[in-house]
Scaffold this motif. Structure first.
Motif, PDB file in Angstrom:
ATOM      1  N   PRO A 163       0.708  -1.492  -0.065  1.00 29.80           N
ATOM      2  CA  PRO A 163       0.167  -0.121   0.004  1.00 29.80           C
ATOM      3  C   PRO A 163       0.602   1.264   0.111  1.00 29.80           C
ATOM      4  O   PRO A 163       0.148   2.184  -0.569  1.00 29.80           O
ATOM      5  N   ALA A 164       2.037   1.346   0.534  1.00 33.75           N
ATOM      6  CA  ALA A 164       2.782   2.483   0.618  1.00 33.75           C
ATOM      7  C   ALA A 164       3.053   2.789  -0.781  1.00 33.75           C
ATOM      8  O   ALA A 164       3.375   4.102  -0.853  1.00 33.75           O
ATOM      9  N   LEU A 165       2.996   2.106  -1.719  1.00 35.95           N
ATOM     10  CA  LEU A 165       3.359   2.508  -3.236  1.00 35.95           C
ATOM     11  C   LEU A 165       2.194   3.298  -3.644  1.00 35.95           C
ATOM     12  O   LEU A 165       2.450   4.021  -4.801  1.00 35.95           O
ATOM     13  N   GLY A 166       1.237   3.496  -2.943  1.00 28.78           N
ATOM     14  CA  GLY A 166      -0.098   4.420  -3.278  1.00 28.78           C
ATOM     15  C   GLY A 166       0.469   5.757  -3.488  1.00 28.78           C
ATOM     16  O   GLY A 166      -0.284   6.463  -3.940  1.00 28.78           O
ATOM     17  N   ARG A 167       1.431   6.054  -2.856  1.00 29.44           N
ATOM     18  CA  ARG A 167       1.813   7.594  -2.804  1.00 29.44           C
ATOM     19  C   ARG A 167       2.451   8.106  -4.068  1.00 29.44           C
ATOM     20  O   ARG A 167       2.679   8.986  -4.006  1.00 29.44           O
ATOM     21  N   HIS A 168       2.735   6.910  -4.926  1.00 29.60           N
ATOM     22  CA  HIS A 168       3.528   7.207  -6.054  1.00 29.60           C
ATOM     23  C   HIS A 168       2.655   7.110  -7.275  1.00 29.60           C
ATOM     24  O   HIS A 168       2.377   5.751  -7.690  1.00 29.60           O
ATOM     25  N   ALA A 169       1.967   8.185  -7.819  1.00 24.96           N
ATOM     26  CA  ALA A 169       0.937   8.155  -8.951  1.00 24.96           C
ATOM     27  C   ALA A 169       1.511   7.950 -10.126  1.00 24.96           C
ATOM     28  O   ALA A 169       0.947   7.421 -11.009  1.00 24.96           O
ATOM     29  N   SER A 170       2.600   8.819 -10.427  1.00 27.92           N
ATOM     30  CA  SER A 170       3.151   8.413 -11.759  1.00 27.92           C
ATOM     31  C   SER A 170       4.135   7.390 -11.919  1.00 27.92           C
ATOM     32  O   SER A 170       4.787   6.936 -11.034  1.00 27.92           O
ATOM     33  N   ILE A 171       4.361   7.042 -13.128  1.00 27.81           N
ATOM     34  CA  ILE A 171       5.338   5.962 -13.595  1.00 27.81           C
ATOM     35  C   ILE A 171       6.720   6.249 -13.159  1.00 27.81           C
ATOM     36  O   ILE A 171       7.547   5.448 -12.856  1.00 27.81           O
ATOM     37  N   SER A 172       7.058   7.553 -13.271  1.00 24.26           N
ATOM     38  CA  SER A 172       8.500   8.048 -12.866  1.00 24.26           C
ATOM     39  C   SER A 172       8.703   8.144 -11.585  1.00 24.26           C
ATOM     40  O   SER A 172       9.917   8.017 -11.190  1.00 24.26           O
ATOM     41  N   SER A 173       7.640   8.059 -10.797  1.00 27.39           N
ATOM     42  CA  SER A 173       7.837   8.044  -9.214  1.00 27.39           C
ATOM     43  C   SER A 173       7.441   6.529  -8.594  1.00 27.39           C
ATOM     44  O   SER A 173       8.318   6.113  -7.903  1.00 27.39           O
ATOM     45  N   PHE A 174       6.568   5.940  -9.387  1.00 25.15           N
ATOM     46  CA  PHE A 174       6.168   4.415  -8.818  1.00 25.15           C
ATOM     47  C   PHE A 174       7.327   3.679  -9.033  1.00 25.15           C
ATOM     48  O   PHE A 174       7.709   2.891  -7.732  1.00 25.15           O
ATOM     49  N   TRP A 175       7.909   3.498 -10.282  1.00 26.02           N
ATOM     50  CA  TRP A 175       9.094   2.408 -10.397  1.00 26.02           C
ATOM     51  C   TRP A 175      10.239   2.530  -9.579  1.00 26.02           C
ATOM     52  O   TRP A 175      10.738   1.751  -9.209  1.00 26.02           O
TER      53      TRP A 175
END
Ligand SMILES: [Zn+2]
Length: 199
Positions: A163-175
């Motif tokens: 769930p913590a990955l939910g903070r990263h909305a864009s692909i450049s932030s998520f991956w």
């Protein structure tokens, strides 16, 4: 809703009612490890049950060979490597599982793909990324395009587990955030367990 639907539609590797079989055998990251395990512990490759009908007893049914590592040069070459195949006496389908280092449908190891993607995420052009690793610019560009196409689906499933990955909305932030927590193959293994087609 759309994501759920797409996810459901992709569960093609399994019959209704059966949990998807993970096609990845964990912790076998190199071809040398794979060949060693295949010789001494081949049982770890056998699926728990048939991914087509769910029957629990599968027979070893030879091997198929596939190329897995374009990075290796002749003389140091283990390609193509055998992948054990299994036969289901119930439905007469065959199936197999890949060691975690080998990517389905690609001739580069996951580790090579992760390195290339990391360069792109770091802001390098495809050309400059290709200069830093073996795959050429077009290959890296294709991988990145695929990641973009799959981002909504992949991030949806990975956020369910982390769930913590939910903070990263864009692909450049998520991956980058995801790859800080786990390797690309670990992320793909989670997706594969959910029945999502990878990569
Ligand atoms: Zn079967």
């Amino acid at each position: 809703m759309i994501l759920c639907y797409r996810g459901m539609r992709e569960r093609t590797q399994t019959t209704k009612g059966h949990r998807p079989m993970s096609r990845i055998v964990p912790d076998i990251d190199t071809l040398d490890q794979h060949l060693h395990q295949l010789e001494f512990h081949p049982e770890i490759y056998c699926p728990v049950c048939c991914p087509h009908c769910g029957i629990g007893t599968l027979w070893r049914h030879g091997d198929y060979y596939r190329k897995a590592d374009r990075e290796r040069r002749d003389g140091d070459r283990l390609d193509p490597v055998p992948i054990p195949r299994y036969y289901c006496p119930g439905c007469r389908h065959t199936c197999s599982r890949l060691p975690s280092g080998i990517a389905p449908r690609r001739w580069y190891l996951w580790a090579v793909q992760q390195a290339a993607i990391a360069f792109v995420l770091g802001g390098r052009s495809f050309r400059r990324s290709a200069g830093k690793c073996q795959p050429n610019r077009r290959t890296i560009s294709r991988w990145w395009q695929r990641m973009k196409e799959r981002f909504a689906l992949h991030s949806f499933h990975l956020r369910n587990h982390f769930p913590a990955l939910g903070r990263h909305a864009s692909i450049s932030s998520f991956w980058p955030a995801c790859l800080e927590q786990m390797s690309l193959v670990d992320a793909m293994t989670w997706l594969d367990r959910d029945g999502v087609v990878i990569p």
